[in-house]
Design a protein around this motif. Structure first.
Motif, PDB file in Angstrom:
ATOM      1  N   VAL A 181       0.841  -1.199   0.000  1.00 32.19           N
ATOM      2  CA  VAL A 181       0.000   0.000   0.000  1.00 32.19           C
ATOM      3  C   VAL A 181       0.877   1.250   0.000  1.00 32.19           C
ATOM      4  N   MET A 182       1.913   1.255   0.816  1.00 31.11           N
ATOM      5  CA  MET A 182       2.795   2.412   0.883  1.00 31.11           C
ATOM      6  C   MET A 182       3.656   2.558  -0.383  1.00 31.11           C
ATOM      7  N   LEU A 183       4.033   1.437  -1.018  1.00 36.79           N
ATOM      8  CA  LEU A 183       4.752   1.517  -2.292  1.00 36.79           C
ATOM      9  C   LEU A 183       3.877   2.171  -3.356  1.00 36.79           C
ATOM     10  N   LEU A 184       2.628   1.798  -3.420  1.00 40.09           N
ATOM     11  CA  LEU A 184       1.711   2.422  -4.373  1.00 40.09           C
ATOM     12  C   LEU A 184       1.494   3.897  -4.050  1.00 40.09           C
ATOM     13  N   PHE A 185       1.323   4.206  -2.785  1.00 38.40           N
ATOM     14  CA  PHE A 185       1.128   5.597  -2.382  1.00 38.40           C
ATOM     15  C   PHE A 185       2.349   6.440  -2.727  1.00 38.40           C
ATOM     16  N   SER A 186       3.525   5.911  -2.468  1.00 37.73           N
ATOM     17  CA  SER A 186       4.753   6.635  -2.797  1.00 37.73           C
ATOM     18  C   SER A 186       4.906   6.814  -4.302  1.00 37.73           C
ATOM     19  N   SER A 187       4.464   5.844  -5.074  1.00 34.13           N
ATOM     20  CA  SER A 187       4.518   5.986  -6.531  1.00 34.13           C
ATOM     21  C   SER A 187       3.621   7.124  -6.996  1.00 34.13           C
ATOM     22  N   PHE A 188       2.461   7.288  -6.365  1.00 31.39           N
ATOM     23  CA  PHE A 188       1.588   8.403  -6.707  1.00 31.39           C
ATOM     24  C   PHE A 188       2.201   9.739  -6.280  1.00 31.39           C
ATOM     25  N   LEU A 189       2.894   9.756  -5.138  1.00 28.54           N
ATOM     26  CA  LEU A 189       3.590  10.976  -4.728  1.00 28.54           C
ATOM     27  C   LEU A 189       4.694  11.329  -5.723  1.00 28.54           C
ATOM     28  N   THR A 190       5.364  10.311  -6.261  1.00 29.01           N
ATOM     29  CA  THR A 190       6.390  10.556  -7.272  1.00 29.01           C
ATOM     30  C   THR A 190       5.785  11.232  -8.493  1.00 29.01           C
ATOM     31  N   VAL A 191       4.649  10.749  -8.925  1.00 32.84           N
ATOM     32  CA  VAL A 191       3.960  11.367 -10.065  1.00 32.84           C
ATOM     33  C   VAL A 191       3.649  12.828  -9.741  1.00 32.84           C
ATOM     34  N   PHE A 192       3.199  13.094  -8.524  1.00 34.61           N
ATOM     35  CA  PHE A 192       2.833  14.457  -8.146  1.00 34.61           C
ATOM     36  C   PHE A 192       4.030  15.394  -8.195  1.00 34.61           C
ATOM     37  N   TYR A 193       5.156  15.035  -7.550  1.00 29.74           N
ATOM     38  CA  TYR A 193       6.256  16.001  -7.507  1.00 29.74           C
ATOM     39  C   TYR A 193       7.001  16.119  -8.827  1.00 29.74           C
ATOM     40  N   VAL A 194       6.984  15.091  -9.653  1.00 28.59           N
ATOM     41  CA  VAL A 194       7.602  15.230 -10.977  1.00 28.59           C
ATOM     42  C   VAL A 194       6.756  16.149 -11.858  1.00 28.59           C
ATOM     43  N   ILE A 195       5.447  15.980 -11.824  1.00 27.33           N
ATOM     44  CA  ILE A 195       4.580  16.862 -12.615  1.00 27.33           C
ATOM     45  C   ILE A 195       4.623  18.285 -12.075  1.00 27.33           C
ATOM     46  N   ARG A 196       4.698  18.432 -10.765  1.00 24.86           N
ATOM     47  CA  ARG A 196       4.827  19.760 -10.159  1.00 24.86           C
ATOM     48  C   ARG A 196       6.090  20.451 -10.660  1.00 24.86           C
ATOM     49  N   GLN A 197       7.203  19.722 -10.660  1.00 25.45           N
ATOM     50  CA  GLN A 197       8.452  20.303 -11.146  1.00 25.45           C
ATOM     51  C   GLN A 197       8.358  20.630 -12.633  1.00 25.45           C
ATOM     52  N   TYR A 198       7.772  19.749 -13.388  1.00 26.52           N
ATOM     53  CA  TYR A 198       7.600  19.949 -14.827  1.00 26.52           C
ATOM     54  C   TYR A 198       6.789  21.216 -15.107  1.00 26.52           C
ATOM     55  N   VAL A 199       5.692  21.391 -14.401  1.00 23.06           N
ATOM     56  CA  VAL A 199       4.840  22.557 -14.621  1.00 23.06           C
ATOM     57  C   VAL A 199       5.549  23.835 -14.185  1.00 23.06           C
ATOM     58  N   MET A 200       6.190  23.802 -13.016  1.00 24.27           N
ATOM     59  CA  MET A 200       6.851  25.022 -12.517  1.00 24.27           C
ATOM     60  C   MET A 200       8.011  25.443 -13.398  1.00 24.27           C
ATOM     61  N   VAL A 201       8.757  24.503 -13.930  1.00 21.35           N
ATOM     62  CA  VAL A 201       9.953  24.845 -14.700  1.00 21.35           C
ATOM     63  C   VAL A 201       9.630  25.116 -16.160  1.00 21.35           C
ATOM     64  N   PHE A 202       8.829  24.259 -16.770  1.00 22.88           N
ATOM     65  CA  PHE A 202       8.678  24.325 -18.215  1.00 22.88           C
ATOM     66  C   PHE A 202       7.380  24.950 -18.705  1.00 22.88           C
ATOM     67  N   LEU A 203       6.350  25.039 -17.896  1.00 23.08           N
ATOM     68  CA  LEU A 203       5.074  25.497 -18.427  1.00 23.08           C
ATOM     69  C   LEU A 203       4.658  26.889 -17.945  1.00 23.08           C
ATOM     70  N   GLU A 204       4.402  27.027 -16.662  1.00 24.53           N
ATOM     71  CA  GLU A 204       3.823  28.285 -16.203  1.00 24.53           C
ATOM     72  C   GLU A 204       4.901  29.301 -15.828  1.00 24.53           C
ATOM     73  N   ARG A 205       4.566  30.532 -15.970  1.00 26.40           N
ATOM     74  CA  ARG A 205       5.455  31.618 -15.566  1.00 26.40           C
ATOM     75  C   ARG A 205       5.101  32.009 -14.149  1.00 26.40           C
ATOM     76  N   GLN A 206       6.069  32.021 -13.243  1.00 25.96           N
ATOM     77  CA  GLN A 206       5.804  32.227 -11.824  1.00 25.96           C
ATOM     78  C   GLN A 206       5.613  33.693 -11.456  1.00 25.96           C
ATOM     79  N   GLU A 207       6.344  34.595 -12.061  1.00 31.84           N
ATOM     80  CA  GLU A 207       6.296  36.013 -11.638  1.00 31.84           C
ATOM     81  C   GLU A 207       5.260  36.786 -12.391  1.00 31.84           C
TER      82      GLU A 207
END
Length: 186
Positions: A160-186
């Motif tokens: 259960v925790m391996l699956l949960f951690s895999s979903f967290l991995t998806v979240f922080y990779v997509i978060r990084q992807y959006v912050m760096v490559f897609l949206e403008r922060q300022e």
């Protein structure tokens, strides 16, 4: 991880459960730490801690082959991600704060493409090496969680925790992807 693979035939089921528990805790703490980082390299560093925790949990459940496969695939896609992060930092004049980045997909398209490929492998997108290695560990953990024994109720926490951690991995990779490559922060 390699040393644990060498001594894995000597581990008792109780020692395996203890090792899997330590790996699961490490995996979750690393994933939660990665979620709350704004430094582009710190996200990847805490992600590495999380993935090593997954490998330790894999060793604890007895999935030696799957764990060594994940160690190998992780080395390649994480190296690619760190190289992408270095190229992004260089492009942004040594800025590492992801809040000050954004909209880089059109400015550095090759780095964007490399990040998509390596990030997709890290989150386990189908047809990637990360998918195969994570799938091997998750399947092994599900088999481990459902084996009969005196501590079955505690063993189900690992998959259960391996699956949960895999979903967290998806979240922080997509978060990084959006912050760096897609949206403008300022």
């Amino acid at each position: 991880i390699f040393l644990m693979a060498r001594v894995s035939p000597l581990l008792t089921p109780t020692a395996g459960l203890f090792i899997a528990s330590i790996g699961t805790i490490t995996m979750l703490l690393g994933a939660f730490a990665a979620i709350f980082q704004y430094d582009i390299k710190k996200v990847l560093a805490y992600s590495t801690i999380s993935q090593i925790g997954m490998m330790v949990a894999g060793m604890g459940i007895g999935a030696v082959g799957g764990t060594l496969f994940h160690l190998t695939t992780h080395a390649f896609f994480k190296a690619g991600l760190f190289l992408c992060a270095g190229a992004v930092i260089h492009h942004c004049h040594h800025e590492q704060d992801m809040r000050k980045m954004g909209d880089l997909s059109s400015k550095i398209p090759m780095i964007f493409l490399a990040y998509i490929i390596c990030g997709g492998a890290m989150i386990g997108l189908p047809f990637s090496a990360g998918y195969l290695s994570k799938e091997a560990l998750i399947n092994a953990s599900i088999n481990y969680g459902y084996t009969p024994g005196t501590i079955v109720d505690k063993k189900i926490i690992v998959p259960v925790m391996l699956l949960f951690s895999s979903f967290l991995t998806v979240f922080y990779v997509i978060r990084q992807y959006v912050m760096v490559f897609l949206e403008r922060q300022e």
